[in-house]
Structures are given as C-alpha cells and as structure tokens.
Design a protein around this motif. Structure first.
Motif, PDB file in Angstrom:
ATOM      1  N   UNK A  52     -10.226   6.046  16.479  1.00 19.19           N
ATOM      2  CA  UNK A  52     -11.520   6.386  15.890  1.00 19.19           C
ATOM      3  C   UNK A  52     -11.443   6.585  14.376  1.00 19.19           C
ATOM      4  N   UNK A  53     -10.237   6.435  13.801  1.00 20.74           N
ATOM      5  CA  UNK A  53     -10.085   6.656  12.364  1.00 20.74           C
ATOM      6  C   UNK A  53     -10.786   5.553  11.582  1.00 20.74           C
ATOM      7  N   UNK A  54     -11.600   5.937  10.617  1.00 18.31           N
ATOM      8  CA  UNK A  54     -12.348   4.963   9.818  1.00 18.31           C
ATOM      9  C   UNK A  54     -12.181   5.226   8.320  1.00 18.31           C
ATOM     10  N   UNK A  55     -11.130   5.941   7.951  1.00 19.66           N
ATOM     11  CA  UNK A  55     -10.920   6.279   6.554  1.00 19.66           C
ATOM     12  C   UNK A  55     -10.231   5.167   5.787  1.00 19.66           C
ATOM     13  N   UNK A  56      -9.734   5.461   4.592  1.00 20.16           N
ATOM     14  CA  UNK A  56      -9.080   4.432   3.777  1.00 20.16           C
ATOM     15  C   UNK A  56      -7.797   3.926   4.431  1.00 20.16           C
ATOM     16  N   UNK A  57      -7.520   2.644   4.233  1.00 25.25           N
ATOM     17  CA  UNK A  57      -6.304   2.069   4.810  1.00 25.25           C
ATOM     18  C   UNK A  57      -5.059   2.531   4.070  1.00 25.25           C
ATOM     19  N   UNK A  58      -5.157   2.662   2.746  1.00 26.07           N
ATOM     20  CA  UNK A  58      -4.018   3.071   1.935  1.00 26.07           C
ATOM     21  C   UNK A  58      -4.216   4.531   1.519  1.00 26.07           C
ATOM     22  N   UNK A  59      -3.252   5.375   1.883  1.00 25.09           N
ATOM     23  CA  UNK A  59      -3.364   6.808   1.640  1.00 25.09           C
ATOM     24  C   UNK A  59      -2.210   7.252   0.747  1.00 25.09           C
ATOM     25  N   UNK A  60      -2.458   7.527  -0.526  1.00 28.30           N
ATOM     26  CA  UNK A  60      -1.388   8.022  -1.403  1.00 28.30           C
ATOM     27  C   UNK A  60      -0.877   9.372  -0.894  1.00 28.30           C
ATOM     28  N   UNK A  61       0.428   9.600  -1.032  1.00 29.81           N
ATOM     29  CA  UNK A  61       1.020  10.835  -0.518  1.00 29.81           C
ATOM     30  C   UNK A  61       1.939  11.455  -1.563  1.00 29.81           C
ATOM     31  N   UNK A  62       2.233  12.704  -1.348  1.00 33.58           N
ATOM     32  CA  UNK A  62       3.148  13.432  -2.221  1.00 33.58           C
ATOM     33  C   UNK A  62       3.807  14.518  -1.385  1.00 33.58           C
ATOM     34  N   UNK A  63       4.754  14.096  -0.552  1.00 31.77           N
ATOM     35  CA  UNK A  63       5.388  15.031   0.376  1.00 31.77           C
ATOM     36  C   UNK A  63       6.893  14.799   0.386  1.00 31.77           C
ATOM     37  N   UNK A  64       7.654  15.868   0.284  1.00 32.03           N
ATOM     38  CA  UNK A  64       9.113  15.773   0.281  1.00 32.03           C
ATOM     39  C   UNK A  64       9.678  16.325   1.584  1.00 32.03           C
ATOM     40  N   UNK A  65      10.773  15.700   2.042  1.00 32.33           N
ATOM     41  CA  UNK A  65      11.402  16.114   3.294  1.00 32.33           C
ATOM     42  C   UNK A  65      12.907  16.155   3.128  1.00 32.33           C
ATOM     43  N   UNK A  66      13.530  17.090   3.808  1.00 28.08           N
ATOM     44  CA  UNK A  66      14.981  17.126   3.905  1.00 28.08           C
ATOM     45  C   UNK A  66      15.414  16.263   5.086  1.00 28.08           C
ATOM     46  N   UNK A  67      16.629  15.787   5.033  1.00 24.81           N
ATOM     47  CA  UNK A  67      17.193  14.990   6.127  1.00 24.81           C
ATOM     48  C   UNK A  67      17.007  15.717   7.452  1.00 24.81           C
ATOM     49  N   UNK A  68      16.399  15.034   8.414  1.00 27.52           N
ATOM     50  CA  UNK A  68      16.207  15.613   9.731  1.00 27.52           C
ATOM     51  C   UNK A  68      14.981  16.483   9.891  1.00 27.52           C
ATOM     52  N   UNK A  69      14.246  16.731   8.810  1.00 25.30           N
ATOM     53  CA  UNK A  69      13.046  17.560   8.904  1.00 25.30           C
ATOM     54  C   UNK A  69      11.937  16.776   9.611  1.00 25.30           C
ATOM     55  N   UNK A  70      11.168  17.467  10.430  1.00 27.25           N
ATOM     56  CA  UNK A  70      10.120  16.795  11.201  1.00 27.25           C
ATOM     57  C   UNK A  70       9.020  16.258  10.287  1.00 27.25           C
ATOM     58  N   UNK A  71       8.630  14.989  10.536  1.00 31.03           N
ATOM     59  CA  UNK A  71       7.577  14.340   9.762  1.00 31.03           C
ATOM     60  C   UNK A  71       6.273  14.222  10.540  1.00 31.03           C
ATOM     61  N   UNK A  72       6.364  14.087  11.851  1.00 30.59           N
ATOM     62  CA  UNK A  72       5.157  13.911  12.654  1.00 30.59           C
ATOM     63  C   UNK A  72       5.510  13.581  14.087  1.00 30.59           C
ATOM     64  N   UNK A  73       4.521  13.090  14.829  1.00 27.14           N
ATOM     65  CA  UNK A  73       4.765  12.786  16.233  1.00 27.14           C
ATOM     66  C   UNK A  73       3.741  11.778  16.743  1.00 27.14           C
TER      67      UNK A  73
END
Length: 289
Positions: free
Chosen positions: A230-251
């Motif tokens: 049902x998502x109808x937003x922009x196709x390209x989404x700029x991000x600014x998120x940092x993660x450590x090795x092994x840190x959860x990103x999503x599911x």
C-alpha cells in the motif's frame, strides 16, 4: 506414514507446490495474511503457531520471549542476547541474516543467476545505472530466509545508510521451485535497494530485500514508513543512519530473500556455498586486501 508426513510429501511435489503458492491471487493472499497474522486472540494465535510448527522446523528456544501476542509477533521475534555472535574481523563482511545460501559468486559483466540456468541483469533488479556500473564484475550472494527462520536483518559491517530505493512489484513465491520456473523473478517482485557505505573503507555495499507472497512488507528501523503493497510514497528515500557491525537494521514481516552486492575485488568466504546455511554475524565476503 503419519498424516503430517503425507501432507508434507504432497506439498513438496513441485507441480502442486507451484500451483498452491503461485496460482492463487497473490496480492489478495498477501494482504489477508498481513491482517490475519496480527490477530491477538489467544486461540487464533495458539492454533496458528501450532500449525506452523507442525509443518516446519520452527525452533523458538533462542527467542528473547516465550509468549507472543500474535502469529506476527512470533514471526518477527527477537533473539536472546548473544544468540548470534558477530565475527569481529574487520576484513570481512558478515551475513546480515539467517539464511540458506542460494546462487552466489562473481557477476559476469552485469549478469548474475537467480538459479542455475536462469540469468538476470543488474539493471532489471536495481534500476540504477550507477549501481550497475559499480557492481560490474563484482560479487553477490543470494540469502533465502525460510518461514521458520529468524526474520530480522543486520548490518554487514560498520556502515552508513545513504539511500533506500523502493521498487513496487509482484509477490511471486521465491522458493527454489518458483526460481526454476519464473524467469527474472527477483526483478518482478516488490523490493528495496539499501545502499550502505562502509565506514572504514568507503566501499558501497547494497542489500536488496526482496518480498514474496505473504511477505510483501519490509520494516527499516531508520525509516518511519513501512514499505509494503500500500506504500505510495517516493521511490528514492535519502537516508542518514549509521550502524555498527551486526546491529539490527530491520525485518521482514514474515521472511523472504536478501541479495548482497559488493564491488569487484571482494571475494566470497570459503564457507559460503550454494545450499549451505549461514547465520547472522558469520563471515560472508572478504574485503579486498
């Protein structure tokens, strides 16, 4: 022979499996499962999980909690602390998820395999000419999550997420039976291209979660929106998120496939071979020396 084994054997027949999972109204079935799995009625929850365990190797001993609000809550369960040790070697990327390794290896020019004999093009999957050039002659690993596996995915190294590209599509099953019958299947399905830049080296690594029937929903911790049918937003989404090795990103809401891309110069670790099982945090690719 028990009733369970008879039903399991029947479902494993390729023609029947393909018919059941791909010749039904896929979008409708996916939307229904998204609704049904979140019912928090104890009887519905308990029966659903019991049936799931009956026909799979679901093992909840590593789950952080033993009681779940719904079938969906069980699907997206977290694991106990320390259940997935993360390889500390900075010279390797680690697996972002628990999975069965599918097609993997070197990208021949801009062509790779979804399964032996079924090639597809980087452009058809990624839709970005710059990424196609970046991963020309690079390396890839297809990671297939089964329904009973842990469904969260994690950073393959210390990295910074720069952009997510959402690509709408179908919800074909992505099991080996469908991969042998539907050409360019990954390029047809709902998917996201997550561009991550390694902090120490600057290499751009892309993770491509591919949705499937019953699982066309991807949650990313660094986005407030849910990427689904049902998502109808922009196709390209700029991000600014940092993660450590092994840190959860999503599911994934239920489970599906993640394809990992790295530029030329990376090599697959020796243990990464088609058909093997890999866990979050285990070595996946070695960085250029």
């Amino acid at each position: 022979m028990t009733l369970r084994s008879l039903i399991t054997k029947a479902v494993q027949q390729e023609d029947l499996n393909f018919l059941i999972t791909n010749r039904i109204p896929r979008r409708l079935a996916t939307q229904f499962m998204g609704w049904f799995s979140q019912i928090e009625q104890p009887f519905v929850r308990d029966v659903s999980i019991a049936i799931w365990r009956l026909f799979s190797d679901l093992d909840l001993r590593e789950a952080k909690k033993s009681q779940f609000k719904s079938l969906h809550d069980c699907f997206i369960r977290e694991l106990k602390d320390g259940a997935r040790p993360i390889d500390p070697d900075p010279g390797v990327l680690v697996s972002p998820c628990d999975a069965i390794v599918g097609a993997c290896g070197m990208i021949k020019g801009t062509e790779l395999m979804q399964i032996k004999g079924f090639p597809y093009a980087l452009q058809d999957l990624l839709g970005d000419p710059d990424l196609v050039d970046l991963y020309r002659d690079g390396r890839y690993v297809t990671l297939r999550l089964t329904s009973s596996m842990y469904h969260r995915f994690h950073a393959p190294g210390d990295c910074h997420v720069e952009q997510v590209t959402y690509i709408a599509g179908d919800t074909w099953n992505v099991n080996p039976i469908a991969l042998k019958r539907i050409e360019k299947l990954f390029c047809k399905n709902e998917r996201a291209v997550i561009q991550t830049r390694l902090t120490a080296t600057g290499y751009l690594i892309s993770l491509v979660p591919v949705a499937a029937i019953l699982v066309a929903s991807i949650r990313l911790r660094f986005l407030k929106i849910q990427l689904n049918l049902s998502y109808r937003g922009p196709n390209v989404i700029p991000c600014n998120a940092s993660f450590r090795r092994g840190e959860e990103m999503g599911w994934f809401q239920h489970g599906s496939t993640i394809i990992v891309f790295a530029p030329d110069g990376f090599t697959l670790c020796d243990s990464v071979q088609e058909g093997t099982i890999i866990r979050v945090g285990q070595p996946l690719m070695r960085l250029p020396s």
